[in-house]
Design a protein around this motif. Structure first.
Motif, PDB file in Angstrom:
ATOM      1  N   GLY A 691      30.534  -0.804   0.291  1.00  0.00           N
ATOM      2  CA  GLY A 691      31.150   0.383  -0.586  1.00  0.00           C
ATOM      3  C   GLY A 691      31.791  -0.208  -1.671  1.00  0.00           C
ATOM      4  N   ARG A 692      32.569  -1.279  -1.423  1.00  0.00           N
ATOM      5  CA  ARG A 692      33.377  -2.109  -2.526  1.00  0.00           C
ATOM      6  C   ARG A 692      32.471  -2.759  -3.810  1.00  0.00           C
ATOM      7  N   LEU A 693      31.358  -3.152  -3.093  1.00  0.00           N
ATOM      8  CA  LEU A 693      30.543  -3.842  -4.089  1.00  0.00           C
ATOM      9  C   LEU A 693      29.921  -2.693  -4.976  1.00  0.00           C
ATOM     10  N   TYR A 694      29.379  -1.762  -4.543  1.00  0.00           N
ATOM     11  CA  TYR A 694      28.660  -0.711  -5.152  1.00  0.00           C
ATOM     12  C   TYR A 694      29.663  -0.032  -6.264  1.00  0.00           C
ATOM     13  N   ARG A 695      30.737   0.378  -5.798  1.00  0.00           N
ATOM     14  CA  ARG A 695      31.912   0.908  -6.445  1.00  0.00           C
ATOM     15  C   ARG A 695      32.061  -0.074  -7.708  1.00  0.00           C
ATOM     16  N   ALA A 696      32.105  -1.158  -7.443  1.00  0.00           N
ATOM     17  CA  ALA A 696      32.518  -2.173  -8.569  1.00  0.00           C
ATOM     18  C   ALA A 696      31.562  -2.318  -9.626  1.00  0.00           C
ATOM     19  N   MET A 697      30.284  -2.154  -8.978  1.00  0.00           N
ATOM     20  CA  MET A 697      28.824  -2.361  -9.873  1.00  0.00           C
ATOM     21  C   MET A 697      28.800  -1.094 -10.812  1.00  0.00           C
ATOM     22  N   ALA A 698      29.153   0.127 -10.184  1.00  0.00           N
ATOM     23  CA  ALA A 698      29.135   1.341 -10.994  1.00  0.00           C
ATOM     24  C   ALA A 698      30.038   1.340 -12.100  1.00  0.00           C
ATOM     25  N   GLN A 702      26.647  -3.275 -17.403  1.00  0.00           N
ATOM     26  CA  GLN A 702      25.194  -4.009 -17.128  1.00  0.00           C
ATOM     27  C   GLN A 702      24.520  -3.769 -15.761  1.00  0.00           C
ATOM     28  N   TYR A 703      25.204  -2.899 -15.189  1.00  0.00           N
ATOM     29  CA  TYR A 703      24.427  -2.423 -13.721  1.00  0.00           C
ATOM     30  C   TYR A 703      23.788  -1.170 -13.714  1.00  0.00           C
ATOM     31  N   ASP A 704      23.929  -0.690 -14.997  1.00  0.00           N
ATOM     32  CA  ASP A 704      23.489   0.696 -14.824  1.00  0.00           C
ATOM     33  C   ASP A 704      21.962   0.903 -14.465  1.00  0.00           C
ATOM     34  N   PHE A 705      21.178   0.171 -14.660  1.00  0.00           N
ATOM     35  CA  PHE A 705      19.807   0.179 -14.194  1.00  0.00           C
ATOM     36  C   PHE A 705      19.782   0.199 -12.809  1.00  0.00           C
ATOM     37  N   ILE A 706      20.589  -0.463 -11.938  1.00  0.00           N
ATOM     38  CA  ILE A 706      20.659  -0.268 -10.743  1.00  0.00           C
ATOM     39  C   ILE A 706      21.331   0.839 -10.062  1.00  0.00           C
ATOM     40  N   THR A 707      22.573   1.030 -10.712  1.00  0.00           N
ATOM     41  CA  THR A 707      23.298   2.117 -10.009  1.00  0.00           C
ATOM     42  C   THR A 707      22.956   3.489 -10.351  1.00  0.00           C
ATOM     43  N   GLU A 708      22.239   3.897 -11.626  1.00  0.00           N
ATOM     44  CA  GLU A 708      21.737   5.051 -12.058  1.00  0.00           C
ATOM     45  C   GLU A 708      20.315   5.466 -11.615  1.00  0.00           C
TER      46      GLU A 708
END
Length: 769
Positions: A691-698, A702-708
């Motif tokens: 949860g913390r990891l993905y929230r920080a990535m979002a 640079q991580y839009d290609f993953i989180t979006e």
């Protein structure tokens, strides 16, 4: 009276015997020296080898963008140059370790004579070892070998020979630079720059006189004079160093007295890359394995610590840092709660358990081999001394006995987390344990633990494969299986106590209902489910037992990563890898690692997409919904929580279109778990790491290609197959005429029977009761 002639003859015979004896001894020494010099006792470094001391370059481990993750080195050329070393540090070193350093040629004959007469003939152990700074440099760089009773003389002779060669090739300043960059200091550090930063949070050039004297003082005995563990002893040793500087004219009396009047003031610098060390060890081991079969152009072997190689990995350093921080924060949150739940009688205070663990240590075995009594060993186990420990991620010093230390370590919970690209199998982030200082054991690489409910998606996938559908209903009634020693799987919660309640497969997986999972396994067949699991990347042995549905299998985290990757990759199972290539310092490719093509699982794409949708519902409405409510994640995410018996292992497997993360939280000692399910369940222990990891990535573009990224859409038929109410209760007549017995035999159906049954299931759409 003896005649004069007889006395003369005896004297002559004595002289001849003495000359003969000395000659024999000299000849034996020369032969011994020659055997060492010409390499009969192993390699003696020549001029070519010694030239490489200065040329040695650190190997760089790079992430996929070329960022430096870490360096591997025997001698770090980038650490510090002679011009950066304060004069008082040089003076302290020479005055204490080698007063005639500027006068000898690598071997101090006067010191050797002193050692010979005082240590060997007089038994005075305080006379020192007689080694010069140059000889110590040789020992630091090349180490010592074991030759039985000849170990000391052989190693000393080797060091003397090589020291003379070094003195011919390098200036005194260069030797001091080499020495200070390679010598081991207190705190398990190598090189003056590292130890200066560790104990004083300074660069070497910023050290003052008393700080330099403190660090030089630790060279005599790294542990005994560690200024953090033994501040009083270290200060006394520092004053000895300052007195030596005064003795040899490097300080005035006023300067010496002023320096000795000041207390040691440490400023400990905490390194923040301990979690990364698990990946470094993994890379180093693999590179050493690969390079063992590859030679350089001159036919010599590559040195991972000296040849300035570049190891290109798949890791994303930015994502790695975010994952490390998430694991660290979660452990800091859980640890005090874990301890508090046990109250006054925790397992780490159980003397019987501590003694059992102590008996397995090498220290205990050594004492036992010395024939010490049980009481003597117990006295030694309970004797307190200063010990550096890790508390809430920071090192501190406590007065602990060996049993205290075991107790302290026993209470520490651990965690590991692995992120991969589900399509290619590239390892993106790797945290093999909560803190490398506490435990060097890599959970990801070396451990197998029970996986709990994270195995249930495999069971439900098998159910889909062999005829069940997401909206088939199965009774949640608890049943005792008479052919399995009256085994009766239990559910948590109270809703399942209604004997007439039936749940859809979708709902049962969403809420991890045990009784339904066992019945799904029975419908699909155990052997069929095991075969499917193997096709999904599981290589560990799976027992043909109904409890498999509840996750009693012991698996490695990488196996789970493959399974969950297949769910988001249309049934394709990736092969994990973490190194892309190894290049020389000139850029020449030494070894290249190609991604292996993924292997298809036995689950067809249609069923695979339905299973993924059911896992999405786990996040949307089930045991992982706090990803939405607590962490505010709105992205496409699927996943499954898991908790094993007695809360020993907490799991969360997260699936996104471009990232799969497997997280485990538990205890290194498999006999210790969380006291309550409320705290120890995977949704509370492991899920927050993702949860913390993905929230920080979002939050990082640079991580839009993953989180979006989005999962593939559902077809109208798939949406219809998933569209149903969660539960149904048996109607009046069914309740009236149904057989309400709660005992039955577990039916292990064959694959052929299941295939046939699956056909009729799909044809007539019969609902399961």
């Amino acid at each position: 009276m003896s005649r004069p002639g007889l006395k003369t003859k005896k004297l002559n015979r004595f002289k001849k015997a003495s000359v003969f004896g000395v000659s024999v001894i000299l000849l034996l020494f020369l032969l011994f020296f020659g055997s060492v010099y010409f390499g009969f006792w192993g390699k003696v470094q020549n001029e070519k080898d010694l030239a490489n001391i200065q040329q040695a370059e650190a190997t760089e481990i790079l992430d996929y963008k070329g960022n430096i993750i870490d360096k591997l080195y025997k001698y770090n050329r980038q650490s510090i140059s002679y011009s950066e070393i304060p004069k008082h540090l040089i003076h302290a070193l020479v005055a204490t370790e080698d007063a005639r350093f500027y006068e000898h040629d690598g071997v101090d004959k006067y010191s050797l004579l002193r050692v010979f007469f005082k240590s060997i003939l007089s038994g005075d152990k305080s006379s020192g070892g007689g080694s010069t700074i140059t000889q110590q440099l040789v020992k630091n760089i090349y180490g010592r070998n074991v030759y039985g009773i000849f170990s000391l003389p052989v190693n000393k002779l080797k060091e003397s020979i090589v020291a003379r060669r070094i003195e011919k090739m390098y200036s005194k300043e260069e030797i001091l630079e080499l020495y200070l960059n390679t010598v081991p200091f207190s705190g398990n550090t190598y090189g003056i720059e590292s130890v200066a930063r560790l104990f004083f949070s300074k660069t070497t050039s910023e050290l003052n006189l008393q700080e330099s004297a403190t660090l030089v003082g630790t060279l005599k005995a790294n542990h005994s004079y560690n200024p953090r563990l033994f501040p009083e002893r270290s200060q006394l040793r520092r004053d000895v160093v300052i007195s030596q500087m005064l003795k040899y004219g490097y300080l005035s009396s006023k300067e010496a007295n002023q320096a000795m009047s000041e207390p040691i003031q440490l400023s400990i610098s905490e390194k923040n890359t301990y979690q990364r060390q698990y990946f470094i060890d993994l890379v180093k081991a693999e590179v050493e394995r690969v390079l063992s079969d590859i030679k350089k152009e001159d036919g010599t072997a590559y040195s991972i610590e000296e040849d300035g190689l570049q190891i290109h990995t798949t890791l994303d350093l930015g994502q790695q840092k975010l994952l490390e921080n998430s694991v660290k924060n979660q452990i800091e949150y859980l640890q005090p709660l874990f301890e508090a739940e046990y109250g006054n009688a925790p397992p780490w205070k159980n003397e019987e358990l501590l003694l059992k663990i102590a008996k397995q240590t090498k220290t205990y075995q050594a004492w036992k081999a010395q024939n010490l009594s049980a009481n003597q060993i117990l006295d030694s186990l309970t004797k307190r001394r200063p010990v550096e420990v890790i508390d809430q991620g920071k090192s501190t010093v406590l007065q602990l006995s060996i049993l205290d230390s075991l107790s302290y370590n026993l209470k520490q919970i651990n965690a590991a987390s692995l992120s991969i690209d589900p399509e290619s199998g590239r390892i993106l982030a790797y945290v093999g344990g909560a803190d490398y200082r506490l435990s060097k054991f890599d959970i990801i690489e070396n451990s197998k633990r029970q996986v709990g409910s994270t195995f249930k998606p495999v069971v439900y996938a098998s159910g889909l494969k062999y005829g069940l559908r997401p909206c088939d209903y199965i009774s949640a009634k608890e049943i005792t299986y008479t052919n399995l020693d009256n085994w009766s799987p239990q559910n948590s919660g109270n809703a399942e106590k209604d004997p007439y309640l039936n749940y859809s497969l979708k709902y049962a997986l969403t809420n991890s209902i045990n009784t339904v999972s066992v019945k799904v396994l029975e419908e699909a067949g155990i052997s069929n489910t095991i075969n499917l699991a193997k096709s999904m990347g599981i290589t560990s042995k799976l027992e043909e037992q109904p409890s498999l549905a509840l996750g009693t299998a012991e698996l490695n985290m990488k196996e789970l990563a493959k399974v969950y990757s297949s769910f988001t990759s249309q049934g394709k199972v990736p092969q994990l890898y973490f190194i892309t290539k190894i290049t020389s310092k000139t850029g020449k490719i030494i070894a290249k690692f190609e991604a292996k093509p993924p292997q298809p699982s036995n689950l067809d794409p249609e069923q695979n997409r339905l299973l993924l949708a059911m896992l999405e519902n786990v996040v949307q409405e089930g045991t992982a919904k706090r990803l939405r409510t607590t962490y505010g994640l709105t992205q496409d995410i699927a996943g499954k929580t898991g908790t094993t018996q007695k809360n020993k292992d907490g799991w969360f497997a997260a699936v996104t279109p471009k990232l799969v993360n497997i997280t485990w939280v538990g205890h290194n000692n498999a006999s210790i778990g969380f006291k309550s399910t409320r705290l120890g369940q995977g949704a509370n222990t492991a899920l927050p790491v993702f949860g913390r990891l993905y929230r920080a990535m979002a939050k990082e573009a640079q991580y839009d290609f993953i989180t979006e990224a989005r999962f593939s859409g559902l077809s109208p038929e798939q949406q219809e197959a998933l569209d149903c109410v969660s539960e149904k209760r048996d109607g009046f007549f069914k309740r009236l005429f149904s057989n309400d017995k709660t005992e039955k035999r577990f039916d292990k159906k064959t694959e052929e029977e299941q295939e046939k049954k699956g056909f009729f299931q799909r044809l007539f759409g019969k609902t399961k009761d």
